[in-house]
Design an enzyme around this catalytic site. Structure first.
Site, mmCIF file in Angstrom:
data_model
loop_
_atom_site.group_PDB
_atom_site.id
_atom_site.type_symbol
_atom_site.label_atom_id
_atom_site.label_comp_id
_atom_site.label_asym_id
_atom_site.label_seq_id
_atom_site.Cartn_x
_atom_site.Cartn_y
_atom_site.Cartn_z
ATOM 1 N N MET A 1 -8.766 -26.160 14.613
ATOM 2 C CA MET A 1 -8.098 -25.842 13.340
ATOM 3 C C MET A 1 -9.017 -26.102 12.145
ATOM 4 O O MET A 1 -9.197 -25.237 11.287
ATOM 5 C CB MET A 1 -6.819 -26.695 13.220
ATOM 6 N N ASP B 1 -19.186 -29.094 26.955
ATOM 7 C CA ASP B 1 -18.073 -30.010 27.251
ATOM 8 C C ASP B 1 -18.619 -31.409 27.005
ATOM 9 O O ASP B 1 -19.420 -31.929 27.785
ATOM 10 C CB ASP B 1 -17.610 -29.839 28.710
ATOM 11 N N TYR C 1 -4.668 -42.595 20.949
ATOM 12 C CA TYR C 1 -5.483 -41.652 20.168
ATOM 13 C C TYR C 1 -6.304 -42.414 19.119
ATOM 14 O O TYR C 1 -7.530 -42.256 19.034
ATOM 15 C CB TYR C 1 -4.568 -40.611 19.506
HETATM 16 N N1 LIG Z 1 -5.162 -32.597 13.168
HETATM 17 C C1 LIG Z 1 -4.998 -33.686 12.437
HETATM 18 O O1 LIG Z 1 -3.938 -33.921 11.823
HETATM 19 C C2 LIG Z 1 -6.131 -34.677 12.315
HETATM 20 C C3 LIG Z 1 -5.917 -35.850 11.573
HETATM 21 C C4 LIG Z 1 -6.963 -36.773 11.443
HETATM 22 C C5 LIG Z 1 -8.188 -36.524 12.036
HETATM 23 N N2 LIG Z 1 -8.364 -35.391 12.759
HETATM 24 C C6 LIG Z 1 -9.677 -35.175 13.395
HETATM 25 O O2 LIG Z 1 -10.260 -34.004 12.836
HETATM 26 C C7 LIG Z 1 -11.025 -33.306 13.828
HETATM 27 C C8 LIG Z 1 -10.572 -31.849 13.889
HETATM 28 O O3 LIG Z 1 -9.169 -31.822 14.171
HETATM 29 P P1 LIG Z 1 -8.411 -30.458 14.486
HETATM 30 O O4 LIG Z 1 -6.989 -30.684 14.156
HETATM 31 O O5 LIG Z 1 -9.153 -29.310 13.923
HETATM 32 O O6 LIG Z 1 -8.525 -30.462 16.085
HETATM 33 P P2 LIG Z 1 -8.307 -29.257 17.117
HETATM 34 O O7 LIG Z 1 -7.712 -28.079 16.449
HETATM 35 O O8 LIG Z 1 -7.621 -29.858 18.307
HETATM 36 O O9 LIG Z 1 -9.822 -28.888 17.487
HETATM 37 C C9 LIG Z 1 -10.589 -29.694 18.330
HETATM 38 C C10 LIG Z 1 -11.500 -28.785 19.112
HETATM 39 O O10 LIG Z 1 -12.223 -29.590 20.053
HETATM 40 C C11 LIG Z 1 -12.229 -28.888 21.294
HETATM 41 N N3 LIG Z 1 -12.423 -29.796 22.420
HETATM 42 C C12 LIG Z 1 -11.485 -30.541 23.083
HETATM 43 N N4 LIG Z 1 -12.059 -31.186 24.110
HETATM 44 C C13 LIG Z 1 -13.373 -30.857 24.107
HETATM 45 C C14 LIG Z 1 -14.472 -31.195 24.943
HETATM 46 N N5 LIG Z 1 -14.334 -31.990 26.007
HETATM 47 N N6 LIG Z 1 -15.680 -30.680 24.642
HETATM 48 C C15 LIG Z 1 -15.832 -29.832 23.593
HETATM 49 N N7 LIG Z 1 -14.841 -29.462 22.777
HETATM 50 C C16 LIG Z 1 -13.612 -29.974 23.037
HETATM 51 C C17 LIG Z 1 -10.861 -28.232 21.335
HETATM 52 O O11 LIG Z 1 -10.819 -27.226 22.314
HETATM 53 P P3 LIG Z 1 -9.391 -26.917 23.041
HETATM 54 O O12 LIG Z 1 -8.473 -26.453 21.955
HETATM 55 O O13 LIG Z 1 -9.737 -25.864 24.021
HETATM 56 O O14 LIG Z 1 -8.938 -28.205 23.632
HETATM 57 C C18 LIG Z 1 -10.732 -27.719 19.923
HETATM 58 O O15 LIG Z 1 -11.323 -26.446 19.763
HETATM 59 C C19 LIG Z 1 -10.799 -34.075 15.130
HETATM 60 O O16 LIG Z 1 -11.916 -34.892 15.357
HETATM 61 C C20 LIG Z 1 -9.570 -34.915 14.876
HETATM 62 O O17 LIG Z 1 -9.566 -36.104 15.633
HETATM 63 C C21 LIG Z 1 -7.365 -34.457 12.911
#
Ligand SMILES: NC(=O)c1ccc[n+]([C@@H]2O[C@H](COP(=O)([O-])OP(=O)(O)OC[C@H]3O[C@@H](n4cnc5c(N)ncnc54)[C@H](OP(=O)(O)O)[C@@H]3O)[C@@H](O)[C@H]2O)c1
Length: 289
Positions: free
Chosen positions: A13, A40, A129
Site C-alpha cells: 500500500m 523473499d 506485530y
Molecule cells: N499499514 C499500516 O497501518 C502501518 C502502520 C505502521 C507502520 N506500517 C509499516 O509500513 C510499511 C508499509 O506498510 P503497508 O501497509 O504498505 O504494508 P503492505 O501493504 O502489507 O505491504 C508490504 C509488502 O511487503 C511484502 N512482503 C511480505 N512478506 C514479504 C517477504 N517475505 N519478502 C518480501 N516482501 C514481502 C507484501 O507482499 P504480500 O502482499 O504479497 O504479502 C507487500 O507487498 C510496513 O513496514 C509496515 O510495518 C504500516
C-alpha cells in the site's frame, strides 16, 4: 552522479505511492522497486546476494507481514519476516555501505503514556506485530551505520485494503456500524507519508523520526468523519470497546506520535488527518449518495 535507490516492499500500500513520489522527486537517480516476487526477505543468503549485486546507495525497507492479528496467530512468520527479514536487508545494506530507511510502527508503544509519544520514549509492544517490528528496528540500528527509522501509524491509501474503504463498503450493506472507541491515534494518508519519506531522505535525516498526519482521534471518530464527508447520514455508528470487538492482538489504547522532531529538524509539517481524508475521498472514492 546518478544514485541507485532500492525500495523493498514496493508493491504494498505505501510502496506504490512511494515509488511514484520517488520517481518524481529523484528523477536524476534510478529508483528500483522489489517485492516478494523479486526478493523473499526471509531467505538470508538469496536476499543479501541479490541486494549486494545491485549495490544500491539507499535501501528503503517497507516489506513486512502487516496483518496485526495474523502476526498474533503466527508468531513464527511475524518474526521471520519483520525481524529476521529486516536483519537480512540490514546486513545487505551494511555490506553495500548503503543508507537504510526502515518503516516501523506506533505499535512499539504500550499506550500507557496517554500523551503523544516522542522518539526517545521507551518502547514496550503489546502484541507480536509490534514486538517483531521493534526487533527489526534494533537490527537496523545495530547493523547499519547510516540509518533512518520512520515510525508511522493507521495507514490508508489508494493501493491497499484499508479502514476507509472498509467503512464505505460496510455502509453500503448495513444500517448500523459498530466501531472501536477506546483506541486513539492519528490516521495517516500514504501519499502524505510518502512525501515526508522522500523529504527526509532529501534532507539527509538520520536516526528515529515519528511521521503521521496530525490531530488525534479514535477509530469511531474517524469512521464518523468518513461517513459525513462521503455524504452518508442514514447509517448509525455505534461506539464499542476493543474487548467487545474481540480481536486476537491487543492494541495500545493511546498511540499518538509526537512529530515535533520532524518539524524542528527538517521543517516538514504533517497536515491534520481530516484534510488528508478529504483529499483521499475526493481522489479515490466514488460518492455513496
Ligand atoms: N499499514 C499500516 O497501518 C502501518 C502502520 C505502521 C507502520 N506500517 C509499516 O509500513 C510499511 C508499509 O506498510 P503497508 O501497509 O504498505 O504494508 P503492505 O501493504 O502489507 O505491504 C508490504 C509488502 O511487503 C511484502 N512482503 C511480505 N512478506 C514479504 C517477504 N517475505 N519478502 C518480501 N516482501 C514481502 C507484501 O507482499 P504480500 O502482499 O504479497 O504479502 C507487500 O507487498 C510496513 O513496514 C509496515 O510495518 C504500516
Amino acid at each position: 552522479m546518478k544514485r541507485m535507490i532500492l525500495v523493498v516492499g514496493a508493491r504494498g500500500m505505501l510502496g506504490r505511492d512511494l515509488m511514484g513520489i520517488l520517481n518524481a522527486s529523484f528523477s536524476g537517480d534510478e529508483v528500483i522497486g522489489w517485492d516478494i516476487e523479486e526478493i523473499d526477505i526471509r531467505k538470508e543468503d538469496q536476499s543479501v546476494a541479490r541486494i549486494e549485486k545491485l549495490r544500491p546507495e539507499i535501501v528503503i525497507h517497507l516489506a513486512a507481514y502487516t496483518d496485526v492479528d495474523g502476526c498474533e496467530l503466527d508468531k513464527e512468520k511475524a518474526f521471520a519476516v519483520n525481524a529476521e527479514g529486516t536483519r537480512h536487508v540490514a546486513l545487505a545494506a551494511s555490506k553495500c555501505r548503503a543508507r537504510m530507511v526502515y518503516l516501523s510502527t506506533d505499535y512499539v508503544f504500550d499506550g500507557d503514556k496517554r500523551e503523544p509519544y516522542s522518539e526517545s520514549d521507551p518502547p514496550r509492544p503489546l502484541n507480536v506485530y509490534g514486538d517483531s517490528k521493534l526487533k527489526g528496528e534494533q537490527y537496523v540500528q545495530e547493523l547499519v551505520k547510516d540509518f533512518l527509522v520512520i515510525r508511522t501509524q493507521w495507514l490508508y491509501g489508494p493501493f491497499g485494503k484499508n479502514f476507509v474503504d472498509s467503512i464505505l463498503r460496510q455502509a453500503r450493506e448495513k444500517k448500523a456500524l459498530s466501531i472501536v472507541n477506546d483506541q486513539t491515534g492519528s490516521p495517516t494518508y500514504t501519499v502524505d507519508l510518502a512525501k515526508a519519506i522522500s523529504g527526509l531522505i532529501q534532507f539527509g535525516a538520520r536516526g528515529i523520526f515519528h511521521v503521521a498526519n496530525s490531530d488525534p482521534c479514535t477509530w469511531y471518530t474517524f469512521g464518523q468523519a468518513i461517513l459525513k464527508l462521503s455524504g452518508v447520514n442514514q447509517v448509525r455508528v455505534i461506539p464499542i470497546s476493543s474487548k467487545e470487538l474481540g480481536r486476537p492482538a491487543a492494541r495500545p489504547s493511546y498511540s499518538v506520535l509526537n512529530c515535533q522532531k520532524l518539524k524542528k529538524e527538517t521543517g516538514l509539517i504533517m497536515r491534520p488527518w481530516s484534510e488528508a481524508l478529504e483529499d483521499y475521498l475526493s481522489a479515490c472514492c466514488r460518492p455513496l449518495s
